[in-house]
Design an enzyme around this catalytic site. Structure first.
Site, mmCIF file in Angstrom:
data_model
loop_
_atom_site.group_PDB
_atom_site.id
_atom_site.type_symbol
_atom_site.label_atom_id
_atom_site.label_comp_id
_atom_site.label_asym_id
_atom_site.label_seq_id
_atom_site.Cartn_x
_atom_site.Cartn_y
_atom_site.Cartn_z
ATOM 1 N N GLY A 1 -100.305 51.763 28.349
ATOM 2 C CA GLY A 1 -99.056 52.359 27.878
ATOM 3 C C GLY A 1 -99.236 53.224 26.653
ATOM 4 C CB SER B 1 -88.123 44.743 27.495
ATOM 5 O OG SER B 1 -88.573 44.769 26.156
ATOM 6 C CD GLU C 1 -98.871 54.163 22.428
ATOM 7 O OE1 GLU C 1 -97.727 54.366 22.853
ATOM 8 O OE2 GLU C 1 -99.790 55.010 22.480
ATOM 9 C CE LYS D 1 -87.287 46.025 19.473
ATOM 10 N NZ LYS D 1 -87.094 47.475 19.635
ATOM 11 C CB SER E 1 -93.667 43.233 16.224
ATOM 12 O OG SER E 1 -94.352 43.047 17.456
ATOM 13 C CG ASP F 1 -95.313 55.954 25.464
ATOM 14 O OD1 ASP F 1 -95.883 54.847 25.449
ATOM 15 O OD2 ASP F 1 -94.238 56.159 24.862
#
Length: 324
Positions: free
Chosen positions: A211, A81, A207, A56, A307, A213
């Protein structure tokens, strides 16, 4: 002719130039044991060793570094989060600004303490009843702050793509790239870089089962909303893909596969015992997909984006103890 994508390989290269000497050029980890278990040559881009312990920082710094002196003086707002929160807090501090972060009340302690440690002000909310986007936008408007969202921003997406740019520069041709999907910013940037450099590469998102989506949205051809997921992969608890990220991922992502919480735990254990590295649950999902055989007949050379590694020792031990 399809419309041009909102983020290009040139944008990712521009971000890489901006991040040079600021973000870590993280190592690519190899393991003969992992290769044998996966049935392929696996190249793990260790973003758990990035500044703030996750990819990030790349996107946050790329976006914030482009703000005007006036915007920096007023300050930054975001919602996250945990890992984007830390990234914005650190990037703001590095660039002489300040940050206010909207975070869920149940954010893991390590992520919350680290965010505060970088000097950010934290505003909490209930992730199951509150709307973090609405809270963040209202806070930014009230205080005159610039909002840097976790993934719905072209400079954030371009910054995240620099991890894949580095990976391919280092290891060369890859047949597939496996990437976690939360809001979709990492895989959007990754796919932009990967397909720009290697048009024939297969980009596979991962995923948690609870979750999915993005998988549902890709199947439907439009963004689909699901209930807030309850999964150990706290960084992937998204209820709907981002509008900007989905516009990229629907064109560049080839497939999305799902993994269970137990498979994520096993991947964390394998990374720790065999590769001597700590990955948080979200960061372990691509390894989980490989180890669980979700890729079917595995490609010959596979790149993996691990990640992040932000999990405290108590939680890490608790997660691994639950899957002996």
């Amino acid at each position: 002719m399809p419309d041009a994508l909102p983020v290009t390989l040139d944008d990712v290269r521009d971000a890489a130039a901006r991040l040079k000497g600021v973000a870590h050029r993280t190592p690519v980890l190899r393991s003969r044991t992992l290769d044998a278990l996966a049935g392929a040559e696996v190249f793990v881009k260790a973003e758990n060793l990035q500044r703030v312990g996750a990819f990030k920082f790349r996107g946050a710094y790329n976006a914030i570094s482009r703000l005007t002196p006036e915007q920096l003086a007023r300050g930054i707002a975001t919602y996250s989060s945990g890992n984007h929160a830390q990234a914005v807090a650190l990037a703001a501090r590095e660039l002489g600004s300040s940050a206010v972060i909207v975070m869920p009340e149940d954010t893991p302690r390590l992520k919350r303490e680290a965010t505060a440690g970088y000097g950010a002000e934290i505003v909490t909310y209930d992730r199951y009843t509150g709307d973090r986007v609405a809270i963040g936008e209202a806070l930014a408007a009230e205080r005159g702050l610039t909002l840097i969202p976790p993934y719905e921003h072209p400079h954030v997406i371009a910054g995240q793509g620099t991890a894949t740019l580095e990976l391919i520069e280092e290891v060369g041709e890859l047949d597939a790239l496996v990437v976690p999907i939360g809001g979709g910013g990492l895989i959007a940037g990754s796919a932009t870089a990967a397909k720009g450099l290697l048009p024939g590469i297969r980009v596979i998102g991962v995923e948690p089962e609870a979750g999915d989506d993005t998988r549902r949205s890709l199947a439907a051809g439009e963004r689909v909303s699901i209930p807030i997921p309850r999964t150990i992969a706290d960084g992937m608890a998204a209820e709907i893909p981002g509008e900007l990220t989905f516009s990229i991922n629907r064109r560049l992502v080839d497939e999305v596969v799902l993994v269970s919480d137990d498979e994520i735990r096993q991947a964390m254990r394998t990374a720790f015992e065999r590769m001597k590295t700590v990955v948080e649950p979200s960061g372990a999902t691509p390894l989980a997909a490989l180890l669980a055989g979700r890729l079917g007949e595995p490609p010959r050379r596979i790149g993996v984006i691990a990640s992040g590694g932000n999990v405290d020792v108590g939680r890490f031990a608790e997660l691994l103890a639950a899957h002996p």
